[in-house]
Design a protein around this motif. Sequence first.
Motif, PDB file in Angstrom:
ATOM      1  N   GLN A 168       0.824  -1.212   0.000  1.00  0.00           N
ATOM      2  CA  GLN A 168       0.000   0.000   0.000  1.00  0.00           C
ATOM      3  C   GLN A 168       0.855   1.257   0.000  1.00  0.00           C
ATOM      4  OE1 GLN A 168      -2.641  -0.396   3.399  1.00  0.00           O
ATOM      5  NE2 GLN A 168      -3.077  -2.543   2.867  1.00  0.00           N
ATOM      6  N   GLY A 169       2.038   1.182   0.632  1.00  0.00           N
ATOM      7  CA  GLY A 169       2.902   2.353   0.735  1.00  0.00           C
ATOM      8  C   GLY A 169       3.840   2.543  -0.438  1.00  0.00           C
ATOM      9  N   ASP A 170       3.812   1.649  -1.400  1.00  0.00           N
ATOM     10  CA  ASP A 170       4.668   1.762  -2.579  1.00  0.00           C
ATOM     11  C   ASP A 170       3.967   2.635  -3.616  1.00  0.00           C
ATOM     12  OD1 ASP A 170       6.173   1.492  -4.872  1.00  0.00           O
ATOM     13  OD2 ASP A 170       6.381  -0.681  -4.737  1.00  0.00           O
ATOM     14  N   GLU A 171       4.345   3.889  -3.652  1.00  0.00           N
ATOM     15  CA  GLU A 171       3.665   4.834  -4.540  1.00  0.00           C
ATOM     16  C   GLU A 171       3.913   4.511  -6.011  1.00  0.00           C
ATOM     17  OE1 GLU A 171       7.181   8.269  -4.324  1.00  0.00           O
ATOM     18  OE2 GLU A 171       5.320   8.506  -3.176  1.00  0.00           O
ATOM     19  N   GLU A 172       5.042   3.892  -6.321  1.00  0.00           N
ATOM     20  CA  GLU A 172       5.341   3.569  -7.716  1.00  0.00           C
ATOM     21  C   GLU A 172       4.487   2.405  -8.212  1.00  0.00           C
ATOM     22  OE1 GLU A 172       9.987   5.156  -7.743  1.00  0.00           O
ATOM     23  OE2 GLU A 172       9.562   3.003  -7.599  1.00  0.00           O
ATOM     24  N   ILE A 173       4.320   1.374  -7.413  1.00  0.00           N
ATOM     25  CA  ILE A 173       3.500   0.246  -7.856  1.00  0.00           C
ATOM     26  C   ILE A 173       2.041   0.664  -7.946  1.00  0.00           C
ATOM     27  CG2 ILE A 173       2.847  -0.900  -5.677  1.00  0.00           C
ATOM     28  CD1 ILE A 173       4.169  -2.619  -8.851  1.00  0.00           C
TER      29      ILE A 173
END
Length: 677
Positions: free
Chosen positions: A504-509
């Motif tokens: 959830q915290g991976d802004e790129e994915i």
Amino acid sequence: MASMLSYTVTISTGSQWFAGTDDYLYVTLVGTERSSERTLLDKPLYDDLKRGAVDSYDVRVGESLGEIVLVKIQKRKYWMNNDWYCRSITVKIPSGECVEFPCFRWLVDDKEVVLRDGRACLPQDDKSSLLKQHRQKELEMRRKAYRWKEWQPGFPMSIDANRHKDLPQDIRFDSEKAVDFVLMYSKAMENLYVNQFVDMFQTSWRDFTDFEKIFVRIKNTMSEYVLEHWKEDFIFGYQFLNGCNPVVIKKCTKLLDKFPVTHEMVSVCLERELTLEQEVEAGNIYVVDYEVLDGISPNCTDPRTVQYLAAPICLLYKNTEKKILPIAIQVHQTPGEDNPIFLPTDSDYDWLLAKIWVRSSDFQYHQTITHLLRTHLMTEVFAIAMYRELPAVHPVYKLLIPHVRFTIAINTKAREQLICERGLFDKANAVGGGGHIQLVQKVMKSLTFRSLTFPDMIKSRGMDKEEELPTYFYRDDGNRVWEATKIFVSDVVHIYYTTDEAVQGDEEIQAFIKEVRCFGMQDFESCEFPKSVKSREELTEYLTTIVFTSSAQHAVVNFGQYDWCSWIPNAPSTMRRPPPKQKGLADIQMIIDSLPDRGRSSWHLGAVWALSQYQENELYLGTYPDEHFVEKPVKAAMERFRKQLAEVTSFIKRRNETKNLPYYNMSPDRIPNSVAV
């Protein structure tokens, strides 16, 4: 005078992709404490870095650079400006430790390429402002190079490039000539000795035997079997399970009002002393419905030849031997006196012609929907979104890059030569001349992500129970390959994402997932593609769908074309007479006059032969010679993946030894990593 520290820079060039150059190369090492001076290597690249070479150079500095985090390389023109392919750079620091910097990119003109070391890293795990800036700058440059474009209204978005040579160098074929469709088709027809027929449009064959004039040169075990048995109801039904297009057959849970088949019509075909309605309730009736073809404009690019399309419905019966057999065919969607329901009890020619119409419709559906849209165009969407939203250091980029190799390039060539206006597709296909555009536009209105997910796609058609259809090898082998792929993808995901919160915290994915839906799929009202993923399980399934679609699914629907479609009457690419409006009219002459003429047959044959050929130096599923990952846990996961795929291959080989009709299209040793043909 202070002693100098030496950093040894080892450069590995490309082998099959190398373009010779006499330019000079500059290298800068960027450390956590300081950077080296921009260093000119002592010789022109032409002298040292020959094809596939590995050469080392020393970079001397007065003080330690700290941990080496970036390597900057830049090529400068010496005489002529040539592009140069770099596989990787290894930096040996003064302590003796080596740091790997994967590249796998072209150095073009004087543009600087900045590389991070090979360890994959999520954006939230980058603490250094230098590294954060690097990944952001990389994406900014990529978004300029990989732009979206709507090739046709209502289509999935594609790359903004009109020709193969307009693409970024990193995603082009090394030899454009090798994937020139005009050359491929011409070579195919030359190899097949059908050149004498290619311009014989409007000239019919005399009879079925006459078709063998263009068939005799390309026989193989499967195509010969089709030639000998194509008229049989068993082979007709078998192809819905294990032919080129094993994705349209559904379990019939309710008889269709638009297809008013009665028990009296088909009772002679039923073997269980049940009524038709009872057979439906027992799960023994299946249906194939080409409703999506209804209203599509047939090819009218040749004013001398009228071509026809139909949207048939076919009812199939699972007999006591669990074979699938056709029991009723209606050639158009709307029932009526001029649209009879053809039955196995009709005359041989009536029944054969009805089946030929189904096979021709299946060919149109397969080429445009199953093959073009659901593998080629969808994989391109995933590829462009990946390039725009995932930097090379991201683990998902490293995971996906082998599975989108050459896909954008082959699709660009297709738009340039194959499916464009007056392209090769128009020469022999009933949906050529714009019908294929209408068909994609129509299907896009209901295309969902879940329909690309293999287990869901099988289950949604009621085809998931192995005991009900034990010879549905596409399903069974597909489940094995899907499961092996999912385990591998899950291993990689769990190596880098320790919690669901990390996903959830991976802004790129999250940006990648959103890019696919909002840009690639244009966020259509009916679009059911996710806008985000919230867990490692969701991400695993999403990525498994991409890998499976680009590898196994494409292999299944592409490489079997030669087997099943080379005998023209079994897969007519077009029909030249309308379907009969009443029974008792069909004869051998009507059938021959309905089938493709000599010219279209030759173009069709050249196409299915060319498209069924594997690429030179093909990379098969699980083969990753470009080491984007350097971590041992991922390499161990890759090895487990290859081992599991080898077990699937062995299982399929053993099973096929006992079969008259071997099924090998889902065998991992025949599945290329990506859509590249």
